[in-house]
Design a protein around this motif. Structure first.
Motif, PDB file in Angstrom:
ATOM      1  N   ALA A  92      26.609  27.228 -16.308  1.00 37.00           N
ATOM      2  CA  ALA A  92      27.217  28.271 -16.257  1.00 37.00           C
ATOM      3  C   ALA A  92      27.438  29.480 -15.843  1.00 37.00           C
ATOM      4  CB  ALA A  92      25.925  28.121 -18.036  1.00 37.00           C
ATOM      5  N   ALA A  93      26.243  29.671 -15.086  1.00 43.26           N
ATOM      6  CA  ALA A  93      26.331  31.310 -14.556  1.00 43.26           C
ATOM      7  C   ALA A  93      27.537  30.937 -13.257  1.00 43.26           C
ATOM      8  CB  ALA A  93      25.220  30.978 -13.740  1.00 43.26           C
ATOM      9  N   MET A  94      27.652  29.756 -12.886  1.00 40.08           N
ATOM     10  CA  MET A  94      28.710  29.747 -11.808  1.00 40.08           C
ATOM     11  C   MET A  94      30.349  29.492 -12.606  1.00 40.08           C
ATOM     12  SD  MET A  94      27.838  26.854  -9.206  1.00 40.08           S
ATOM     13  CE  MET A  94      27.562  25.813 -10.510  1.00 40.08           C
ATOM     14  N   THR A  95      30.494  29.238 -13.381  1.00 44.66           N
ATOM     15  CA  THR A  95      31.257  29.247 -14.601  1.00 44.66           C
ATOM     16  C   THR A  95      31.512  30.762 -15.457  1.00 44.66           C
ATOM     17  OG1 THR A  95      30.780  28.084 -15.905  1.00 44.66           O
ATOM     18  CG2 THR A  95      31.431  26.767 -14.076  1.00 44.66           C
ATOM     19  N   THR A  96      31.041  31.408 -15.386  1.00 45.01           N
ATOM     20  CA  THR A  96      31.184  32.558 -16.931  1.00 45.01           C
ATOM     21  C   THR A  96      31.315  33.814 -15.388  1.00 45.01           C
ATOM     22  OG1 THR A  96      29.095  32.530 -16.684  1.00 45.01           O
ATOM     23  CG2 THR A  96      30.277  31.237 -18.360  1.00 45.01           C
ATOM     24  N   GLY A  97      32.013  34.061 -14.458  1.00 45.12           N
ATOM     25  CA  GLY A  97      32.109  34.948 -13.979  1.00 45.12           C
ATOM     26  C   GLY A  97      31.652  34.581 -12.706  1.00 45.12           C
ATOM     27  N   GLY A  98      30.319  34.399 -12.382  1.00 46.22           N
ATOM     28  CA  GLY A  98      29.725  34.344 -11.462  1.00 46.22           C
ATOM     29  C   GLY A  98      28.030  35.267 -11.087  1.00 46.22           C
ATOM     30  N   THR A  99      28.010  36.257 -12.257  1.00 43.36           N
ATOM     31  CA  THR A  99      27.397  36.882 -11.865  1.00 43.36           C
ATOM     32  C   THR A  99      26.398  36.654 -11.685  1.00 43.36           C
ATOM     33  OG1 THR A  99      28.740  38.611 -13.214  1.00 43.36           O
ATOM     34  CG2 THR A  99      26.506  39.276 -12.744  1.00 43.36           C
ATOM     35  N   ALA A 100      25.388  35.435 -12.765  1.00 48.77           N
ATOM     36  CA  ALA A 100      24.408  35.310 -12.230  1.00 48.77           C
ATOM     37  C   ALA A 100      24.245  34.332 -11.231  1.00 48.77           C
ATOM     38  CB  ALA A 100      23.970  34.563 -13.544  1.00 48.77           C
ATOM     39  N   ALA A 101      25.154  33.478 -10.501  1.00 53.69           N
ATOM     40  CA  ALA A 101      24.864  32.569  -9.597  1.00 53.69           C
ATOM     41  C   ALA A 101      24.795  34.054  -8.593  1.00 53.69           C
ATOM     42  CB  ALA A 101      27.188  32.073  -9.294  1.00 53.69           C
ATOM     43  N   THR A 102      25.201  34.967  -7.650  1.00 53.57           N
ATOM     44  CA  THR A 102      25.708  35.560  -7.168  1.00 53.57           C
ATOM     45  C   THR A 102      24.631  36.536  -7.151  1.00 53.57           C
ATOM     46  OG1 THR A 102      28.287  36.501  -7.269  1.00 53.57           O
ATOM     47  CG2 THR A 102      26.585  37.953  -6.322  1.00 53.57           C
ATOM     48  N   ARG A 103      23.634  36.300  -8.219  1.00 45.55           N
ATOM     49  CA  ARG A 103      22.243  37.181  -8.120  1.00 45.55           C
ATOM     50  C   ARG A 103      21.094  35.967  -7.734  1.00 45.55           C
ATOM     51  NH1 ARG A 103      22.220  38.424 -13.073  1.00 45.55           N
ATOM     52  NH2 ARG A 103      21.663  37.088 -14.347  1.00 45.55           N
ATOM     53  N   THR A 104      20.894  35.233  -8.618  1.00 44.99           N
ATOM     54  CA  THR A 104      20.136  33.868  -7.685  1.00 44.99           C
ATOM     55  C   THR A 104      20.540  32.826  -6.386  1.00 44.99           C
ATOM     56  OG1 THR A 104      21.276  32.331  -9.684  1.00 44.99           O
ATOM     57  CG2 THR A 104      19.919  33.815 -10.321  1.00 44.99           C
ATOM     58  N   ASP A 105      21.637  33.042  -6.611  1.00 42.60           N
ATOM     59  CA  ASP A 105      22.130  31.867  -5.596  1.00 42.60           C
ATOM     60  C   ASP A 105      21.925  30.827  -5.704  1.00 42.60           C
ATOM     61  OD1 ASP A 105      20.657  34.339  -2.809  1.00 42.60           O
ATOM     62  OD2 ASP A 105      22.874  34.053  -3.815  1.00 42.60           O
ATOM     63  N   VAL A 106      21.729  30.260  -6.882  1.00 40.53           N
ATOM     64  CA  VAL A 106      22.308  29.230  -7.888  1.00 40.53           C
ATOM     65  C   VAL A 106      20.920  28.120  -7.463  1.00 40.53           C
ATOM     66  CG1 VAL A 106      22.695  26.745  -8.896  1.00 40.53           C
ATOM     67  CG2 VAL A 106      24.840  28.641  -8.173  1.00 40.53           C
ATOM     68  N   PRO A 107      19.398  28.540  -7.975  1.00 36.29           N
ATOM     69  CA  PRO A 107      18.105  27.866  -6.825  1.00 36.29           C
ATOM     70  C   PRO A 107      18.429  26.287  -6.518  1.00 36.29           C
ATOM     71  CG  PRO A 107      17.385  29.307  -9.311  1.00 36.29           C
ATOM     72  CD  PRO A 107      18.974  29.586  -8.659  1.00 36.29           C
ATOM     73  N   ALA A 108      19.124  24.996  -7.317  1.00 31.44           N
ATOM     74  CA  ALA A 108      19.055  24.137  -6.905  1.00 31.44           C
ATOM     75  C   ALA A 108      19.847  23.857  -5.954  1.00 31.44           C
ATOM     76  CB  ALA A 108      19.997  23.131  -9.329  1.00 31.44           C
ATOM     77  N   ALA A 109      21.211  24.475  -5.671  1.00 29.80           N
ATOM     78  CA  ALA A 109      22.017  24.478  -4.916  1.00 29.80           C
ATOM     79  C   ALA A 109      21.405  24.475  -3.505  1.00 29.80           C
ATOM     80  CB  ALA A 109      22.914  24.647  -4.435  1.00 29.80           C
ATOM     81  N   ARG A 110      20.944  25.766  -3.579  1.00 30.51           N
ATOM     82  CA  ARG A 110      19.913  26.856  -2.677  1.00 30.51           C
ATOM     83  C   ARG A 110      18.103  25.764  -2.041  1.00 30.51           C
ATOM     84  NH1 ARG A 110      17.806  32.620  -0.823  1.00 30.51           N
ATOM     85  NH2 ARG A 110      20.366  32.287  -1.150  1.00 30.51           N
ATOM     86  N   ASN A 111      17.784  25.449  -2.974  1.00 32.13           N
ATOM     87  CA  ASN A 111      17.215  24.352  -2.402  1.00 32.13           C
ATOM     88  C   ASN A 111      17.725  23.004  -1.896  1.00 32.13           C
ATOM     89  OD1 ASN A 111      15.062  25.793  -2.938  1.00 32.13           O
ATOM     90  ND2 ASN A 111      14.940  25.640  -5.372  1.00 32.13           N
ATOM     91  N   THR A 112      18.392  22.756  -2.315  1.00 29.86           N
ATOM     92  CA  THR A 112      18.988  21.300  -1.584  1.00 29.86           C
ATOM     93  C   THR A 112      19.678  21.807  -0.305  1.00 29.86           C
ATOM     94  OG1 THR A 112      19.875  20.812  -4.000  1.00 29.86           O
ATOM     95  CG2 THR A 112      21.033  19.198  -1.739  1.00 29.86           C
ATOM     96  N   LEU A 113      20.076  22.542   0.051  1.00 28.25           N
ATOM     97  CA  LEU A 113      21.119  22.883   1.881  1.00 28.25           C
ATOM     98  C   LEU A 113      18.711  23.200   2.071  1.00 28.25           C
ATOM     99  CD1 LEU A 113      23.395  24.608   0.591  1.00 28.25           C
ATOM    100  CD2 LEU A 113      23.773  22.869   1.026  1.00 28.25           C
ATOM    101  N   ARG A 114      18.329  23.924   1.285  1.00 27.02           N
ATOM    102  CA  ARG A 114      17.415  24.106   2.814  1.00 27.02           C
ATOM    103  C   ARG A 114      16.487  22.848   2.733  1.00 27.02           C
ATOM    104  NH1 ARG A 114      13.335  27.043  -1.212  1.00 27.02           N
ATOM    105  NH2 ARG A 114      11.791  27.190   1.121  1.00 27.02           N
ATOM    106  N   ILE A 115      16.506  21.859   2.345  1.00 24.33           N
ATOM    107  CA  ILE A 115      16.191  20.143   2.212  1.00 24.33           C
ATOM    108  C   ILE A 115      16.811  19.747   3.323  1.00 24.33           C
ATOM    109  CG2 ILE A 115      15.343  18.145   1.461  1.00 24.33           C
ATOM    110  CD1 ILE A 115      15.037  19.651  -1.390  1.00 24.33           C
ATOM    111  N   LEU A 116      17.678  19.905   3.709  1.00 19.93           N
ATOM    112  CA  LEU A 116      18.986  19.451   5.004  1.00 19.93           C
ATOM    113  C   LEU A 116      18.643  19.772   5.694  1.00 19.93           C
ATOM    114  CD1 LEU A 116      22.376  17.912   2.766  1.00 19.93           C
ATOM    115  CD2 LEU A 116      20.586  16.663   3.188  1.00 19.93           C
TER     116      LEU A 116
END
Length: 278
Positions: free
Chosen positions: A13-37
């Protein structure tokens, strides 16, 4: 009507509603997935989930959940008997796509051209390919002779400045795996070649102490090179930039200065490869 994923998942929802929250939090699940890889890619072999969680300061439940999703998609392999996780085939396919698109050559070509303009000597960009170096880009300075290090040429890494720069950045175990015995050491005539692993280790110790790699006539009589390794975000040698010159025109007393001239260009390429801003 909103898509159900937008309604049910606050991160989406954060990514699809203007990106404000996504920009602020960097989407934790996505970031942690990339950190694991990224963490798995930097390891010498598969590791337990508990080690991954501890290294990345993740809750174990989060680590297991993300590893499960990555395993389903083929980016991670689970070794149940060993209770460990490693990089999967899908991640390898991504790396193959990276190779097909030749990004290092694309990113490095303008940097190399600028280096040659400023330094006034010919330069090349090379990567490790097994025990060889593979030359990706060559920029010849004006009024300088053609070299054997043309694009697509392979040469034994331990004989070249580019190869020595990259080998010096490898862990000892990786270096030993590349050069298990004397048969691994190709030679090019009576040029003071390294003939065994002990000799290679001494040469690379000297390279690390000096801060750059050099070769003097090992590839072409009368021609010398100095090189700096280009390290990726994990500290692995992604490439090397070398400058090649006539031994008579550039004496050994000037090699330190020449290496210092190359270093900023290697650092610039390292930033570009790692996706960091200039």
């Amino acid at each position: 009507m909103r898509d159900r994923w937008t309604a049910d998942d606050p991160e989406v929802a954060a990514m699809t509603t203007g990106g404000t929250a996504a920009t602020r939090t960097d989407v934790p699940a996505a970031r942690n997935t990339l950190r694991i890889l990224s963490y798995l890619a930097a390891q010498r072999g598969p590791v337990p989930a508990s080690t991954i969680a501890a290294a990345l300061a993740l809750p174990r439940s989060t680590a297991y959940r993300l590893l499960g999703i990555l395993a389903e998609q083929g980016f991670v392999l689970h070794f149940p008997e060993a209770r460990r996780y490693g990089i999967g085939i899908a991640a390898f396919e991504l790396s193959s796509g990276f190779s097909r698109q030749e990004p290092i050559a694309r990113l490095g070509r303008p940097i190399l051209a600028t280096a040659v303009d400023r330094i006034g000597e010919s330069a090349h960009l090379a990567v490790l390919h097994g025990r060889d170096v593979l030359y990706l880009v060559e920029e010849r300075a004006r009024r300088r002779p053609s070299l054997v290090t043309d694009v697509g040429v392979r040469l034994p890494s331990h004989l070249t400045a580019s190869g020595r720069a990259m080998l010096a950045a490898l862990p000892a175990a990786q270096l030993r795996a590349l050069f298990p015995d004397r048969a691994a050491f190709a030679e090019r005539g009576d040029t003071g070649d390294v003939h065994d692993y002990a000799g290679l280790r001494r040469l690379l110790d000297e390279t690390r102490a000096r801060g750059y790699a050099a070769e003097d006539g090992a590839i072409t009589p009368g021609i010398a090179s100095v090189a700096i390794a280009v390290l990726d975000h994990a500290g692995w040698p992604a490439a090397a930039i070398a400058v090649t010159f006539s031994r008579d025109a550039v004496g050994e007393e000037r090699w330190d200065t020449l290496a210092g001239d190359i270093r900023p260009f290697a650092a610039q390429l390292a930033r570009r490869i790692s996706g960091r801003s200039e």
